[in-house]
Design a protein around this motif. Structure first.
Motif, PDB file in Angstrom:
ATOM      1  N   THR A  56      22.579  17.397   2.170  1.00  0.00           N
ATOM      2  CA  THR A  56      22.132  18.715   1.718  1.00  0.00           C
ATOM      3  C   THR A  56      21.476  19.507   2.848  1.00  0.00           C
ATOM      4  O   THR A  56      21.789  20.692   3.064  1.00  0.00           O
ATOM      5  CB  THR A  56      21.137  18.568   0.557  1.00  0.00           C
ATOM      6  N   LEU A  57      20.581  18.871   3.578  1.00  0.00           N
ATOM      7  CA  LEU A  57      19.869  19.554   4.659  1.00  0.00           C
ATOM      8  C   LEU A  57      20.802  19.914   5.808  1.00  0.00           C
ATOM      9  O   LEU A  57      20.679  20.986   6.412  1.00  0.00           O
ATOM     10  CB  LEU A  57      18.731  18.675   5.160  1.00  0.00           C
ATOM     11  N   SER A  58      21.751  19.048   6.106  1.00  0.00           N
ATOM     12  CA  SER A  58      22.717  19.350   7.170  1.00  0.00           C
ATOM     13  C   SER A  58      23.578  20.544   6.791  1.00  0.00           C
ATOM     14  O   SER A  58      23.875  21.405   7.632  1.00  0.00           O
ATOM     15  CB  SER A  58      23.599  18.121   7.445  1.00  0.00           C
ATOM     16  N   ALA A  59      23.977  20.602   5.509  1.00  0.00           N
ATOM     17  CA  ALA A  59      24.772  21.738   5.043  1.00  0.00           C
ATOM     18  C   ALA A  59      23.986  23.043   5.154  1.00  0.00           C
ATOM     19  O   ALA A  59      24.525  24.080   5.568  1.00  0.00           O
ATOM     20  CB  ALA A  59      25.212  21.502   3.599  1.00  0.00           C
ATOM     21  N   LEU A  60      22.708  23.002   4.817  1.00  0.00           N
ATOM     22  CA  LEU A  60      21.874  24.196   4.934  1.00  0.00           C
ATOM     23  C   LEU A  60      21.721  24.621   6.397  1.00  0.00           C
ATOM     24  O   LEU A  60      21.729  25.818   6.708  1.00  0.00           O
ATOM     25  CB  LEU A  60      20.496  23.931   4.325  1.00  0.00           C
ATOM     26  N   CYS A  61      21.596  23.650   7.287  1.00  0.00           N
ATOM     27  CA  CYS A  61      21.492  23.969   8.713  1.00  0.00           C
ATOM     28  C   CYS A  61      22.762  24.648   9.212  1.00  0.00           C
ATOM     29  O   CYS A  61      22.714  25.613   9.989  1.00  0.00           O
ATOM     30  CB  CYS A  61      21.225  22.703   9.529  1.00  0.00           C
ATOM     31  N   ILE A  62      23.912  24.161   8.763  1.00  0.00           N
ATOM     32  CA  ILE A  62      25.190  24.753   9.162  1.00  0.00           C
ATOM     33  C   ILE A  62      25.305  26.180   8.637  1.00  0.00           C
ATOM     34  O   ILE A  62      25.711  27.107   9.352  1.00  0.00           O
ATOM     35  CB  ILE A  62      26.358  23.886   8.660  1.00  0.00           C
ATOM     36  N   LEU A  63      24.942  26.390   7.363  1.00  0.00           N
ATOM     37  CA  LEU A  63      25.024  27.718   6.758  1.00  0.00           C
ATOM     38  C   LEU A  63      24.109  28.719   7.455  1.00  0.00           C
ATOM     39  O   LEU A  63      24.439  29.914   7.579  1.00  0.00           O
ATOM     40  CB  LEU A  63      24.675  27.642   5.272  1.00  0.00           C
ATOM     41  N   ARG A  64      22.959  28.234   7.946  1.00  0.00           N
ATOM     42  CA  ARG A  64      21.999  29.117   8.605  1.00  0.00           C
ATOM     43  C   ARG A  64      22.188  29.163  10.115  1.00  0.00           C
ATOM     44  O   ARG A  64      21.461  29.854  10.813  1.00  0.00           O
ATOM     45  CB  ARG A  64      20.574  28.660   8.277  1.00  0.00           C
ATOM     46  N   GLY A  65      23.180  28.453  10.602  1.00  0.00           N
ATOM     47  CA  GLY A  65      23.456  28.465  12.034  1.00  0.00           C
ATOM     48  C   GLY A  65      22.392  27.797  12.879  1.00  0.00           C
ATOM     49  O   GLY A  65      22.192  28.164  14.038  1.00  0.00           O
ATOM     50  N   LEU A  66      21.697  26.798  12.309  1.00  0.00           N
ATOM     51  CA  LEU A  66      20.632  26.106  13.032  1.00  0.00           C
ATOM     52  C   LEU A  66      21.186  24.924  13.811  1.00  0.00           C
ATOM     53  O   LEU A  66      22.033  24.179  13.314  1.00  0.00           O
ATOM     54  CB  LEU A  66      19.563  25.598  12.052  1.00  0.00           C
ATOM     55  N   SER A  67      20.714  24.755  15.005  1.00  0.00           N
ATOM     56  CA  SER A  67      21.109  23.619  15.816  1.00  0.00           C
ATOM     57  C   SER A  67      20.350  22.377  15.352  1.00  0.00           C
ATOM     58  O   SER A  67      19.153  22.433  15.099  1.00  0.00           O
ATOM     59  CB  SER A  67      20.808  23.874  17.295  1.00  0.00           C
ATOM     60  N   VAL A  68      21.078  21.267  15.243  1.00  0.00           N
ATOM     61  CA  VAL A  68      20.449  20.015  14.827  1.00  0.00           C
ATOM     62  C   VAL A  68      20.226  19.081  16.018  1.00  0.00           C
ATOM     63  O   VAL A  68      19.912  17.901  15.842  1.00  0.00           O
ATOM     64  CB  VAL A  68      21.303  19.290  13.754  1.00  0.00           C
ATOM     65  N   ARG A  69      20.366  19.614  17.204  1.00  0.00           N
ATOM     66  CA  ARG A  69      20.106  18.816  18.402  1.00  0.00           C
ATOM     67  C   ARG A  69      18.596  18.686  18.573  1.00  0.00           C
ATOM     68  O   ARG A  69      17.880  19.662  18.732  1.00  0.00           O
ATOM     69  CB  ARG A  69      20.735  19.476  19.634  1.00  0.00           C
ATOM     70  N   ARG A  70      18.106  17.448  18.516  1.00  0.00           N
ATOM     71  CA  ARG A  70      16.683  17.203  18.556  1.00  0.00           C
ATOM     72  C   ARG A  70      16.331  16.246  19.690  1.00  0.00           C
ATOM     73  O   ARG A  70      17.191  15.536  20.236  1.00  0.00           O
ATOM     74  CB  ARG A  70      16.197  16.569  17.234  1.00  0.00           C
ATOM     75  N   ASN A  71      15.063  16.220  20.030  1.00  0.00           N
ATOM     76  CA  ASN A  71      14.574  15.261  20.998  1.00  0.00           C
ATOM     77  C   ASN A  71      14.765  13.848  20.440  1.00  0.00           C
ATOM     78  O   ASN A  71      14.328  13.546  19.328  1.00  0.00           O
ATOM     79  CB  ASN A  71      13.085  15.526  21.271  1.00  0.00           C
ATOM     80  N   LEU A  72      15.438  12.993  21.213  1.00  0.00           N
ATOM     81  CA  LEU A  72      15.792  11.658  20.716  1.00  0.00           C
ATOM     82  C   LEU A  72      14.552  10.843  20.357  1.00  0.00           C
ATOM     83  O   LEU A  72      14.503  10.195  19.311  1.00  0.00           O
ATOM     84  CB  LEU A  72      16.622  10.918  21.764  1.00  0.00           C
ATOM     85  N   ARG A  73      13.538  10.886  21.209  1.00  0.00           N
ATOM     86  CA  ARG A  73      12.349  10.084  20.955  1.00  0.00           C
ATOM     87  C   ARG A  73      11.642  10.537  19.688  1.00  0.00           C
ATOM     88  O   ARG A  73      11.257   9.700  18.858  1.00  0.00           O
ATOM     89  CB  ARG A  73      11.408  10.183  22.159  1.00  0.00           C
ATOM     90  N   GLN A  74      11.475  11.837  19.515  1.00  0.00           N
ATOM     91  CA  GLN A  74      10.809  12.349  18.316  1.00  0.00           C
ATOM     92  C   GLN A  74      11.613  12.009  17.065  1.00  0.00           C
ATOM     93  O   GLN A  74      11.043  11.673  16.019  1.00  0.00           O
ATOM     94  CB  GLN A  74      10.617  13.862  18.432  1.00  0.00           C
TER      95      GLN A  74
END
Length: 293
Positions: free
Chosen positions: A46-64
């Protein structure tokens, strides 16, 4: 006022997770760890779909990401497995008691100011919660193993909340945390899971918990956390068991007792003391009054 509304909405979402979990696991509709795994997976989707719809990048700091996902998965495993043996109220007391103590201690060690008024308010809230959920006389002692697992879950949730204070993109951060935690949860299912029981009702409850009250609720929690001190963030969560008990009375027909009313009043009153006693609040109010003059 908007912050109070968002925090209140988040606490309701957290309480809804308890209700959904009780219905699914306690009702025998789904095995505990499988419920946790499906809860995480549906939240990640669900959250990934919302990120795609809003054009948000899901690339995050690996350690965090690894730290956040690990804390989330520890909470899910501890919470789910412990509730197979613990009374729901006593489990909530252990969970949020550990969360409160952990976040208060972290706030003190990290230099976040904590006033005596906040300490007193937190004590009132914790005492009220204990008064509500502690077993009545003659009740057997809680299983040690399950209590330790719930305490471990509390440490996981406290860590997840503290890590969330640094999230710059709450929705994307929560989506990635859920996705990675889903993978981390698989060993927990293999280790703690018994016979896999998944009914249509159990699956629906798990998806609802994961997609709505967990995924969106946790994203909202990450959104408001930077505006709350660790002391306030820790104490407001003590309202969750009380909300869950009241919802259980309304939705599941559980009786509302005098002890419930007294304890709930103490919890909410203690929270109010913590919020109103925040260091700098009185100074800020005084400065605002002087400026208006």
């Amino acid at each position: 006022m908007r912050l109070i509304f968002l925090v209140s909405l988040t606490m309701v979402a957290f309480a809804a997770n308890s209700i959904l979990g009780r219905l699914a696991i306690g009702g025998g509709y789904m095995e505990a760890t499988s419920f946790g795994l499906l809860r995480l997976f549906s939240g990640a989707v669900t959250l990934s779909a919302l990120c795609i719809l809003r054009g948000l990048s899901v690339r995050r700091n690996l350690r965090q990401t690894l730290w956040g996902a690990a804390a989330l998965s520890i909470y899910i495993v501890g919470f789910s497995v412990a509730y197979q043996d613990l009374d729901a109220g006593l489990g909530a007391l252990i969970l949020f008691g550990v969360v409160q103590v952990s976040m208060f201690l972290w706030g003190s060690f990290s230099g976040s100011p904590v006033s005596w008024g906040q300490i007193g308010g937190a004590g009132i809230a914790f005492a009220g919660l204990a008064f509500v959920v502690w077993p009545s006389g003659g009740a057997s002692a809680a299983p040690l193993g399950a209590s330790l697992l719930m305490a471990l879950g509390g440490l996981g949730w406290a860590a997840y909340s503290l890590l969330g204070r640094g999230a710059r993109a709450p929705l994307a951060a929560t989506a990635v945390n859920f996705a990675v935690a889903t993978l981390m949860m698989v060993p927990g299912v293999l280790l703690f899971g018994g016979d896999i029981v998944v009914t249509r009702t159990g699956g629906l409850l798990a998806v609802l918990s994961g997609a709505v009250t967990s995924g969106l609720g946790y994203a909202l929690w990450y959104h408001v956390l930077p505006r709350l001190s660790p002391a306030v963030a820790a104490t407001v969560q003590l309202s969750v068991p009380v909300i869950a008990i009241l919802a259980g009375a309304a939705l599941l027909g559980e009786a509302i007792t005098v002890s419930l009313v007294i304890g709930s009043t103490a919890v909410l009153g203690g929270i109010a003391v913590v919020v109103l006693s925040a260091p700098g609040r009185r100074t800020a109010a005084h400065s605002k009054t002087v400026a208006e003059r």
